[in-house]
Design an enzyme around this catalytic site. Sequence first.
Site, short mmCIF file in Angstrom:
data_model
loop_
_atom_site.label_atom_id
_atom_site.label_comp_id
_atom_site.label_asym_id
_atom_site.label_seq_id
_atom_site.Cartn_x
_atom_site.Cartn_y
_atom_site.Cartn_z
N GLU A 191 7.42 6.89 6.80
CA GLU A 191 7.42 5.76 7.72
C GLU A 191 7.02 6.18 9.12
O GLU A 191 6.26 5.47 9.80
CB GLU A 191 8.80 5.09 7.74
CG GLU A 191 9.23 4.45 6.43
CD GLU A 191 8.44 3.20 6.07
OE1 GLU A 191 7.56 2.80 6.84
OE2 GLU A 191 8.72 2.63 5.01
N ASP A 336 2.30 2.92 -4.60
CA ASP A 336 1.17 2.13 -4.11
C ASP A 336 0.20 2.89 -3.21
O ASP A 336 -0.98 3.04 -3.50
CB ASP A 336 1.68 0.86 -3.41
CG ASP A 336 2.77 1.15 -2.38
OD1 ASP A 336 3.23 2.30 -2.28
OD2 ASP A 336 3.17 0.20 -1.67
N GLU A 440 10.38 -10.32 -3.37
CA GLU A 440 10.17 -8.87 -3.43
C GLU A 440 9.90 -8.39 -4.85
O GLU A 440 9.11 -7.47 -5.05
CB GLU A 440 11.40 -8.16 -2.84
CG GLU A 440 11.18 -6.69 -2.58
CD GLU A 440 10.30 -6.40 -1.38
OE1 GLU A 440 10.32 -5.26 -0.90
OE2 GLU A 440 9.56 -7.30 -0.92
N GLU A 459 0.86 -7.56 2.33
CA GLU A 459 -0.06 -7.12 1.28
C GLU A 459 -0.96 -8.23 0.75
O GLU A 459 -2.17 -8.03 0.52
CB GLU A 459 0.72 -6.46 0.15
CG GLU A 459 1.20 -5.06 0.45
CD GLU A 459 2.40 -5.02 1.38
OE1 GLU A 459 2.69 -3.94 1.95
OE2 GLU A 459 3.06 -6.07 1.56
N THR A 545 -2.72 2.33 5.65
CA THR A 545 -1.76 1.55 4.86
C THR A 545 -0.82 0.75 5.74
O THR A 545 -0.15 -0.16 5.25
CB THR A 545 -0.96 2.48 3.92
OG1 THR A 545 -0.30 1.70 2.93
CG2 THR A 545 0.06 3.30 4.70
#
Length: 617
Positions: A191, A336, A440, A459, A545
Site C-alpha cells: 500500500e 489482481d 465487495e 476498478e 494500479t
Amino acid sequence: MQWRSLVLGLLLLRLARHCLLWLGFGLGPSLSLGPSLSLGFYQRLTFGEAWGEQPGLGAGASKGVCRESYGRYFLGAGDEYGRRYSAFPEALRAQMREMARGMFVFGYDNYMRHAFPEDELNPIDCEGRGPDTGNPSNLNINDVLGNYSLTLIDALDTLAVMGNSSEFQRAVKLVIDTVSFDKDSTVQVFEATIRILGSLLSAHIIITDSKQPFGDMAIKDYDNELLHMARDLAVRLLPAFENTRTGMPYPRVNLKRGVPPDSNNETCTAGAGSLLVEFGILSRLLGDSTFEWVARRAVRALWSLRSNDTGLLGNVVNIQTGYWVGKQSGLGAGLDSFYEYLLKSYILFGEREDLDMFNEAYRSIQSYLRRGREACNEGEGDPPLYVNVNMFNGQLLNTWVDSLQAFFPGLQVLKGDVEDAICLHAFYYAIWKRYGALPERYNWQLQAPDVLFYPLRPELVESTYLLYQATKNPFYLHVGMDILQSLEKYTKVKCGYATLHHVIDKSKEDRMESFFLSETCKYLFLLFDEENPVHKSGNKFLFTTEGHIMPLDKRLRDSLWEDIFPRVTDEEKPENRLRSADINSSCNCNRVPDERRYSLPLKSIYMRQIDQMVGLI
C-alpha cells in the site's frame, strides 16, 4: 420499484460479417444474474450451476480486430438499444465531465478543510483519520494509514490531470514542507508503494516534464524534492526484503524501525509481486539498481513457485518456505495486480522477460479460470466468466467473484483481447445496475452478494474508461454517467463521499479511502474529457494500479545494469524449479483466502434462496 424493459447493450466483435460487435443485456423486472440471466431483446444467457462442473474452454486465439468498427452500431432502426446508446451529445458529455470534476473537488476540498494533515477524511463526521495507534492489530486501517497525509499525496496527479495548476503547485509545496516518513508507523509495503511512492514519482515527472502537457505544473526552485522523498520512503521499505529465504518481502515494515519482530511470514501474491513498476521507475530515475533488483527478485521468486501442472499461482505464500498457504487462484484480491504489473512493467521498461511471464500467465488464466463458451458473442453454452480455482488442478473452489476483478477487462484491453474485455465488463456492469454499486463479493450461483460493502472502488470505472478509449463506443459514456450518478445519489454525504456499508439498503460507513480521489474521480473525469492532454498531447501514458499517471519515457527504457538482471536464472529453469505440488503436499493449504486487503470488516451474508429482484430496475 418496477422498471420497464431496460437494455444493457454492448458491442461485440464479428469478423466474418462486417466486424459486427453486439451484446445486449435486458435488465427488466425479472433480471437474474445467476442460473438464468435474461438478455431481453436478443438472447438468453445462462450463468448456471453447471459452470462449476465444466472444464475451462481455453483461451482461443486473439482474433484480428476491425478496430474502426468498434464504435459503430449495426442494430435495426427500431432497436431500443440503438435509440438509447448510439449517441452521447457533446453538451451532456461536458456536463458529466464537470460533474466528475465537482465530485473530486468536493471530496478534496473537504479533506483539506477537515482532515489534512491526517491521512483520510471521515466524510460523515467531517473529521480526519490517522493510524489506529490504540489497536495495532487493526490492519484494515493501519496497513494503509501511515501518518503521512496519504490522501493529499495520493491526489497530486489528479489535480494535474484536471488542469488545476495552482492547487497542484500548492499541494506539492505542502507535501515537501510538512510530510516526513521518519514515523513510528507500521504500514503495508504494497500500500505504501502504490499509494505514496507511485504518486510522488508521478508528480515529480509531471513537474520536470519539459513539454508540460497538463499546463504549467512546474514549480519555481524545485530541486527534485519529491524524488528525494520517494527514495527516502523506498529505503525505509527495503528492510522488508532482507532476511527472507525466498527474496519475497515481509508484508509490513515500520518506517523507523524496520520489520517488526512479530512480523507475519505470510503475504499475498499481489502484495509481494506488485512492486516492480514503482520500484523500477525509481531505480531508473536515480540510476540505482537496488530498488528494481529487489522487486524483480520477488517477482521471479513467485514465478518459480507456480504450479507445474497448471501454471497458476496461489493467493497467499510463506516468504520463508515458499509454501502456498492459500491455494486459491483467481483474478481478484490477493492476485489482481500481480498479473497487471507483469504487462505494465513490460510496457514501461521493455524487458521481454516480463512480457513472456504475462503471456504464459494469461494462457493459464484462459485455460483454467475462464468458464463458458469460447467466443463471447456466438456459439453454444454460457457466456464467459472467470472463477476461483485450486491452483494445482484447476477445480472450482467457490462460486463468488470480488469487485477487484472488475479491473481485468481494462488489462485485457491493454493486451488486445477487446472482445473478451467487453463481455466481462458487461457482467460487472450488470451487477452495478442491480445495486447502484459493486458489492465487495458477489456469488454468481446464489445470485446475491456475499460481502455487501462498497468502499468507492475504481476498478469498474477504470475498465469502462479503457474500453471507451479502445472502442469509442458511446455506450461506455452511458455506463460512466450511470456510475457517476449512482455515486452522487448513494454515497455523497455532508463532507465528501462515504463507503457504502450495505449495497442493498445503502447504509454508509464513515470512510473515504484515498483511492476515490486518485482513481475513481480521475477515470470518470478522463472518460468524459475527450480533449484532455492524456488523449491529445501526443504523449503516451500508462496508469499504475493506483491510477497514477506515468509517461512512456525513453529514460525508463534505458537500463544501466543489464549484467545484474540475467534473463533467466538457474532457479527459474524448468528443470530446477521448486515443485509447488511437492511442497504443498506437506502443508496446510485449506485455509480461507487472505482477506487482509479488504478495507472494512467482512460480513458475509449467504442467501440460499432469492426471489425476483426487488427494486432493481
